[in-house]
Design a protein around this motif. Sequence first.
Motif, PDB file in Angstrom:
ATOM      1  N   LEU A 102      23.098  -3.973 -15.644  1.00 13.52           N
ATOM      2  CA  LEU A 102      23.132  -3.434 -17.003  1.00 13.52           C
ATOM      3  C   LEU A 102      22.228  -4.232 -17.939  1.00 13.52           C
ATOM      4  N   CYS A 103      22.229  -5.544 -17.791  1.00 11.87           N
ATOM      5  CA  CYS A 103      21.410  -6.386 -18.664  1.00 11.87           C
ATOM      6  C   CYS A 103      19.917  -6.181 -18.422  1.00 11.87           C
ATOM      7  N   SER A 104      19.547  -5.755 -17.208  1.00 14.36           N
ATOM      8  CA  SER A 104      18.126  -5.563 -16.891  1.00 14.36           C
ATOM      9  C   SER A 104      17.697  -4.111 -17.016  1.00 14.36           C
ATOM     10  N   ALA A 105      18.555  -3.260 -17.596  1.00 12.11           N
ATOM     11  CA  ALA A 105      18.222  -1.836 -17.701  1.00 12.11           C
ATOM     12  C   ALA A 105      16.948  -1.613 -18.491  1.00 12.11           C
ATOM     13  N   HIS A 106      16.690  -2.470 -19.470  1.00 11.69           N
ATOM     14  CA  HIS A 106      15.500  -2.288 -20.310  1.00 11.69           C
ATOM     15  C   HIS A 106      14.213  -2.570 -19.544  1.00 11.69           C
ATOM     16  N   GLU A 107      14.331  -3.207 -18.368  1.00 12.92           N
ATOM     17  CA  GLU A 107      13.156  -3.525 -17.569  1.00 12.92           C
ATOM     18  C   GLU A 107      12.848  -2.447 -16.536  1.00 12.92           C
ATOM     19  N   ALA A 108      13.752  -1.504 -16.337  1.00 15.29           N
ATOM     20  CA  ALA A 108      13.568  -0.479 -15.318  1.00 15.29           C
ATOM     21  C   ALA A 108      12.423   0.452 -15.695  1.00 15.29           C
ATOM     22  N   ARG A 109      11.642   0.837 -14.707  1.00 17.37           N
ATOM     23  CA  ARG A 109      10.529   1.742 -14.928  1.00 17.37           C
ATOM     24  C   ARG A 109      10.955   3.170 -14.578  1.00 17.37           C
ATOM     25  N   GLY A 110      10.165   4.115 -15.043  1.00 14.14           N
ATOM     26  CA  GLY A 110      10.461   5.502 -14.763  1.00 14.14           C
ATOM     27  C   GLY A 110      11.247   6.146 -15.886  1.00 14.14           C
ATOM     28  N   PRO A 111      11.524   7.437 -15.769  1.00 15.56           N
ATOM     29  CA  PRO A 111      12.250   8.155 -16.825  1.00 15.56           C
ATOM     30  C   PRO A 111      13.660   7.619 -16.996  1.00 15.56           C
ATOM     31  N   ALA A 112      14.130   7.595 -18.226  1.00 16.87           N
ATOM     32  CA  ALA A 112      15.476   7.096 -18.515  1.00 16.87           C
ATOM     33  C   ALA A 112      16.511   8.119 -18.077  1.00 16.87           C
ATOM     34  N   PRO A 113      17.660   7.661 -17.601  1.00 15.59           N
ATOM     35  CA  PRO A 113      18.720   8.590 -17.194  1.00 15.59           C
ATOM     36  C   PRO A 113      19.245   9.404 -18.376  1.00 15.59           C
ATOM     37  N   SER A 114      19.577  10.660 -18.117  1.00 14.72           N
ATOM     38  CA  SER A 114      20.203  11.499 -19.128  1.00 14.72           C
ATOM     39  C   SER A 114      21.724  11.403 -19.068  1.00 14.72           C
ATOM     40  N   LEU A 115      22.238  10.780 -18.015  1.00 14.11           N
ATOM     41  CA  LEU A 115      23.685  10.597 -17.870  1.00 14.11           C
ATOM     42  C   LEU A 115      23.943   9.337 -17.058  1.00 14.11           C
ATOM     43  N   LEU A 116      24.829   8.480 -17.561  1.00 11.39           N
ATOM     44  CA  LEU A 116      25.216   7.243 -16.887  1.00 11.39           C
ATOM     45  C   LEU A 116      26.680   7.362 -16.479  1.00 11.39           C
ATOM     46  N   LEU A 117      26.944   7.226 -15.185  1.00  9.64           N
ATOM     47  CA  LEU A 117      28.293   7.339 -14.642  1.00  9.64           C
ATOM     48  C   LEU A 117      28.670   6.041 -13.951  1.00  9.64           C
ATOM     49  N   LEU A 118      29.886   5.577 -14.181  1.00  5.46           N
ATOM     50  CA  LEU A 118      30.421   4.400 -13.494  1.00  5.46           C
ATOM     51  C   LEU A 118      31.760   4.764 -12.884  1.00  5.46           C
ATOM     52  N   ASP A 119      31.859   4.673 -11.578  1.00  9.30           N
ATOM     53  CA  ASP A 119      33.101   4.984 -10.873  1.00  9.30           C
ATOM     54  C   ASP A 119      33.782   3.683 -10.456  1.00  9.30           C
TER      55      ASP A 119
END
Length: 252
Positions: A102-119
Amino acid sequence: MLRMAEALRRALNLGSSAESEEYTTEAGPPLLLLGGPGSGKTSLLFTAALEAAGEGRGPILFLTQRPLQSLPRGRGAVLDPLRLQKIRFQYPPSTHELLQLLCSAHEARGPAPSLLLLDGLEEYLVGDWGPQEVAYLAALLLDTAAHFSHQIGPGHGCGLIVALQIQEEGDSGDALQLSLLQRYFPAQCWLQVDAQGPGQHCLRACLDPGGQGPRAEWWVAFQPDGEMTVTPWPAQTGNPSSDKGSSSEGQP
């Protein structure tokens, strides 16, 4: 298999092709999905992922500690490989890895997710976690979804749904964690297995959208062939919230 997830998403204004063609940054509060063991939380999350994947927007990020053992049964859209390809599964094995992701989400490349799910949020709330740690994880989830919304751009947003397993008779520590999480997730959906329902395996689903709309309840029946049917819960008399148990008991 998509109707229940679509109904939840419409109620929360998280996006629906029937009512809105795109997400909005003011779409609604994040959703906390609550239920006991075997109440269908994972199936509903995956169904929500499939429904979102069919809307033609960004990818869906599905976080869980363990890979899914099987796909939901069904036909048509459920088995559409193009939808499945849009769901990005990641399996952080521990709380530390989840926080790092989660802390490194800002470093991820590519299109941003339109939905975030945590099970399986409960699997990450382990050890001697106190209120501060629980609040930090909840705030980090919300901040990550907000970051994705910012990446998508104005007029759009990233939805957030988190599933938490609750026990009918939880201890005081579990009750405190749930009470704290509810501050960050004002919208909640309670799932309860109900043997009296119209089906082989039936759930009672109660959605409280956190002041963003009216409370709604459904029967969710799973037939032997895996097909899911959704029917409105019979109208309640008196106070519509009178039959909702306390948060610590985990009853809808």
